[in-house]
Design a protein around this motif. Structure first.
Motif, PDB file in Angstrom:
ATOM      1  N   HIS A 137     -29.621  72.239 -44.867  1.00  0.00           N
ATOM      2  CA  HIS A 137     -28.847  72.070 -43.644  1.00  0.00           C
ATOM      3  C   HIS A 137     -28.611  73.405 -42.955  1.00  0.00           C
ATOM      4  O   HIS A 137     -28.548  74.455 -43.590  1.00  0.00           O
ATOM      5  CB  HIS A 137     -27.502  71.403 -43.952  1.00  0.00           C
ATOM      6  CG  HIS A 137     -27.664  69.974 -44.356  1.00  0.00           C
ATOM      7  ND1 HIS A 137     -27.660  68.932 -43.453  1.00  0.00           N
ATOM      8  CD2 HIS A 137     -27.860  69.423 -45.568  1.00  0.00           C
ATOM      9  CE1 HIS A 137     -27.835  67.795 -44.093  1.00  0.00           C
ATOM     10  NE2 HIS A 137     -27.960  68.063 -45.380  1.00  0.00           N
ATOM     11  N   ILE A 138     -28.471  73.328 -41.692  1.00  0.00           N
ATOM     12  CA  ILE A 138     -28.146  74.500 -40.902  1.00  0.00           C
ATOM     13  C   ILE A 138     -26.722  74.898 -41.226  1.00  0.00           C
ATOM     14  O   ILE A 138     -25.835  74.062 -41.307  1.00  0.00           O
ATOM     15  CB  ILE A 138     -28.289  74.169 -39.411  1.00  0.00           C
ATOM     16  CG1 ILE A 138     -29.705  73.657 -39.131  1.00  0.00           C
ATOM     17  CG2 ILE A 138     -27.967  75.364 -38.551  1.00  0.00           C
ATOM     18  CD1 ILE A 138     -29.813  72.863 -37.865  1.00  0.00           C
ATOM     19  N   SER A 139     -26.503  76.165 -41.441  1.00  0.00           N
ATOM     20  CA  SER A 139     -25.173  76.594 -41.847  1.00  0.00           C
ATOM     21  C   SER A 139     -24.493  77.394 -40.742  1.00  0.00           C
ATOM     22  O   SER A 139     -25.094  77.757 -39.741  1.00  0.00           O
ATOM     23  CB  SER A 139     -25.271  77.455 -43.116  1.00  0.00           C
ATOM     24  OG  SER A 139     -26.065  78.601 -42.869  1.00  0.00           O
ATOM     25  N   GLY A 140     -23.213  77.630 -40.975  1.00  0.00           N
ATOM     26  CA  GLY A 140     -22.464  78.540 -40.122  1.00  0.00           C
ATOM     27  C   GLY A 140     -22.202  78.011 -38.732  1.00  0.00           C
ATOM     28  O   GLY A 140     -22.081  76.814 -38.488  1.00  0.00           O
ATOM     29  N   SER A 141     -22.125  78.936 -37.793  1.00  0.00           N
ATOM     30  CA  SER A 141     -21.677  78.606 -36.444  1.00  0.00           C
ATOM     31  C   SER A 141     -22.643  77.671 -35.723  1.00  0.00           C
ATOM     32  O   SER A 141     -22.216  76.863 -34.892  1.00  0.00           O
ATOM     33  CB  SER A 141     -21.496  79.890 -35.628  1.00  0.00           C
ATOM     34  OG  SER A 141     -22.717  80.597 -35.540  1.00  0.00           O
ATOM     35  N   ILE A 142     -23.935  77.756 -36.015  1.00  0.00           N
ATOM     36  CA  ILE A 142     -24.903  76.886 -35.344  1.00  0.00           C
ATOM     37  C   ILE A 142     -24.637  75.432 -35.711  1.00  0.00           C
ATOM     38  O   ILE A 142     -24.606  74.543 -34.851  1.00  0.00           O
ATOM     39  CB  ILE A 142     -26.349  77.282 -35.701  1.00  0.00           C
ATOM     40  CG1 ILE A 142     -26.679  78.652 -35.106  1.00  0.00           C
ATOM     41  CG2 ILE A 142     -27.335  76.234 -35.194  1.00  0.00           C
ATOM     42  CD1 ILE A 142     -28.065  79.152 -35.439  1.00  0.00           C
ATOM     43  N   TYR A 143     -24.419  75.178 -37.008  1.00  0.00           N
ATOM     44  CA  TYR A 143     -24.108  73.812 -37.440  1.00  0.00           C
ATOM     45  C   TYR A 143     -22.836  73.317 -36.766  1.00  0.00           C
ATOM     46  O   TYR A 143     -22.771  72.178 -36.303  1.00  0.00           O
ATOM     47  CB  TYR A 143     -23.962  73.755 -38.956  1.00  0.00           C
ATOM     48  CG  TYR A 143     -23.332  72.471 -39.431  1.00  0.00           C
ATOM     49  CD1 TYR A 143     -24.058  71.284 -39.419  1.00  0.00           C
ATOM     50  CD2 TYR A 143     -22.010  72.440 -39.854  1.00  0.00           C
ATOM     51  CE1 TYR A 143     -23.484  70.091 -39.824  1.00  0.00           C
ATOM     52  CE2 TYR A 143     -21.429  71.249 -40.265  1.00  0.00           C
ATOM     53  CZ  TYR A 143     -22.166  70.089 -40.258  1.00  0.00           C
ATOM     54  OH  TYR A 143     -21.585  68.918 -40.654  1.00  0.00           O
ATOM     55  N   GLU A 144     -21.819  74.156 -36.718  1.00  0.00           N
ATOM     56  CA  GLU A 144     -20.557  73.749 -36.111  1.00  0.00           C
ATOM     57  C   GLU A 144     -20.739  73.404 -34.634  1.00  0.00           C
ATOM     58  O   GLU A 144     -20.152  72.441 -34.134  1.00  0.00           O
ATOM     59  CB  GLU A 144     -19.511  74.862 -36.265  1.00  0.00           C
ATOM     60  CG  GLU A 144     -19.081  75.113 -37.693  1.00  0.00           C
ATOM     61  CD  GLU A 144     -18.417  73.905 -38.338  1.00  0.00           C
ATOM     62  OE1 GLU A 144     -17.797  73.100 -37.600  1.00  0.00           O
ATOM     63  OE2 GLU A 144     -18.515  73.750 -39.562  1.00  0.00           O
ATOM     64  N   MET A 145     -21.555  74.177 -33.927  1.00  0.00           N
ATOM     65  CA  MET A 145     -21.803  73.893 -32.516  1.00  0.00           C
ATOM     66  C   MET A 145     -22.538  72.568 -32.337  1.00  0.00           C
ATOM     67  O   MET A 145     -22.216  71.777 -31.447  1.00  0.00           O
ATOM     68  CB  MET A 145     -22.592  75.037 -31.872  1.00  0.00           C
ATOM     69  CG  MET A 145     -21.770  76.304 -31.653  1.00  0.00           C
ATOM     70  SD  MET A 145     -22.592  77.526 -30.597  1.00  0.00           S
ATOM     71  CE  MET A 145     -23.980  78.003 -31.632  1.00  0.00           C
ATOM     72  N   LEU A 146     -23.537  72.323 -33.200  1.00  0.00           N
ATOM     73  CA  LEU A 146     -24.276  71.068 -33.107  1.00  0.00           C
ATOM     74  C   LEU A 146     -23.380  69.876 -33.424  1.00  0.00           C
ATOM     75  O   LEU A 146     -23.445  68.836 -32.756  1.00  0.00           O
ATOM     76  CB  LEU A 146     -25.473  71.091 -34.065  1.00  0.00           C
ATOM     77  CG  LEU A 146     -26.611  72.052 -33.714  1.00  0.00           C
ATOM     78  CD1 LEU A 146     -27.634  72.073 -34.825  1.00  0.00           C
ATOM     79  CD2 LEU A 146     -27.267  71.673 -32.395  1.00  0.00           C
ATOM     80  N   LEU A 147     -22.539  70.022 -34.445  1.00  0.00           N
ATOM     81  CA  LEU A 147     -21.631  68.938 -34.810  1.00  0.00           C
ATOM     82  C   LEU A 147     -20.622  68.671 -33.698  1.00  0.00           C
ATOM     83  O   LEU A 147     -20.319  67.515 -33.381  1.00  0.00           O
ATOM     84  CB  LEU A 147     -20.903  69.289 -36.106  1.00  0.00           C
ATOM     85  CG  LEU A 147     -19.978  68.203 -36.671  1.00  0.00           C
ATOM     86  CD1 LEU A 147     -20.755  66.928 -36.954  1.00  0.00           C
ATOM     87  CD2 LEU A 147     -19.296  68.705 -37.936  1.00  0.00           C
ATOM     88  N   THR A 148     -20.119  69.735 -33.084  1.00  0.00           N
ATOM     89  CA  THR A 148     -19.197  69.566 -31.960  1.00  0.00           C
ATOM     90  C   THR A 148     -19.877  68.838 -30.819  1.00  0.00           C
ATOM     91  O   THR A 148     -19.289  67.953 -30.181  1.00  0.00           O
ATOM     92  CB  THR A 148     -18.685  70.936 -31.486  1.00  0.00           C
ATOM     93  OG1 THR A 148     -17.954  71.558 -32.542  1.00  0.00           O
ATOM     94  CG2 THR A 148     -17.782  70.791 -30.268  1.00  0.00           C
ATOM     95  N   MET A 149     -21.127  69.189 -30.557  1.00  0.00           N
ATOM     96  CA  MET A 149     -21.889  68.523 -29.503  1.00  0.00           C
ATOM     97  C   MET A 149     -22.034  67.028 -29.797  1.00  0.00           C
ATOM     98  O   MET A 149     -21.830  66.168 -28.927  1.00  0.00           O
ATOM     99  CB  MET A 149     -23.272  69.169 -29.375  1.00  0.00           C
ATOM    100  CG  MET A 149     -24.189  68.503 -28.372  1.00  0.00           C
ATOM    101  SD  MET A 149     -23.472  68.461 -26.726  1.00  0.00           S
ATOM    102  CE  MET A 149     -23.262  70.221 -26.455  1.00  0.00           C
TER     103      MET A 149
END
Length: 263
Positions: free
Chosen positions: A150-162
């Motif tokens: 899985h993509i980790s860190g801030s990139i994952y958080e941005m995608l999940l928020t989207m």
């Protein structure tokens, strides 16, 4: 599989607590949407949001919200039938142990499906319930034992928020250009990472979110199908109707009639 009750995205006040010294008389599956405190072996254990927990039949149940916070979760009260507990044991999912989930959204979606299935009289209702439950157990097992890619860190958080945005507000106009700009990626990189993380393209996920919203409006309001299409973000009714039928297998009016006759 016998379902006694199912709750999807239930929220409770800050004084919420469960105190069942003898358990609930059945198995209890929980997916936490907020942090909580569980009492295990006489000790208070903080359990973070996005956790899975399974109480076996007969085990005491003690859990509550964290101080001054609300409590939200999904839950299923159920009993195994012949041979099902043995099949569950083979998945390797432990009970009475908090399990952190890196993709709780899909598991919550399965519980939403269970809640729907439990209140209708579909031809294959019991079989469907069993499949949903074991799909859920298998997905927990995968998150436990399969190496994460899985993509980790801030990139994952941005995608999940989207993703949360499009499901929370499916009626808002969205595009790949807009979404990629929001997460500060090129359109190509955004589409690749979104599909890798969630197993579905952004465009198809957006369509899915709008169809799910339309299904709710069709059975809970008296709005015309044209008005519903607009409230789901469509400018053209024919486009809405075509995508709805592709996703659901029937037209919006057919779906409304079917649900009215099969509440």
């Amino acid at each position: 599989m016998i379902l006694h009750n199912v709750g999807f995205n239930h929220q409770h006040d800050a004084d919420f607590f469960i105190d069942r010294p003898e358990g609930s008389g059945d198995w209890l599956l929980l997916i936490l949407k907020t942090d909580a405190i569980f009492t295990l072996d006489g000790k208070d254990v903080p359990v973070p949001a996005s956790s899975f927990f399974l109480y076996p039949k007969g085990m005491a149940q003690y859990y509550r919200c964290t101080p001054h916070h609300v409590f939200a979760n999904d839950w299923v009260h159920f009993l195994f039938e012949d041979g099902e507990e043995e099949a569950f044991i083979k998945t390797g999912v432990p009970y009475a142990q908090p399990i952190s989930l890196h993709n709780p959204e899909f598991l919550s979606f399965l519980i939403k499906c269970l809640a729907h299935e439990n209140c209708v009289n579909n031809l294959h209702k019991q079989e469907n319930i069993r499949h949903y439950m074991f799909l859920l157990f298998n997905k927990v097992s995968e998150q436990l034992y399969q190496p994460a890619e899985h993509i980790s860190g801030s990139i994952y958080e941005m995608l999940l928020t989207m993703r949360n945005k499009i499901y929370a507000q499916p009626y808002d106009p969205r595009s790949i250009a807009w979404a990629s700009h929001e997460v500060r990626m090129s359109p190509a990189a955004f589409q690749r990472l979104y599909k890798k993380q969630f197993g579905v393209t952004f465009t198809q996920d957006l369509i899915n979110s709008r169809i799910e919203h339309a299904k709710v409006l069709l059975v809970s309001t008296n709005l015309s199908v044209q008005d519903i299409s607009q409230q789901c973000g469509y400018r053209n009714y024919e486009h809405f109707a075509r995508q709805f039928k592709d996703g659901v297998g029937m037209t919006p009016l057919e779906y409304k009639k079917f649900r009215n006759e099969n509440p």
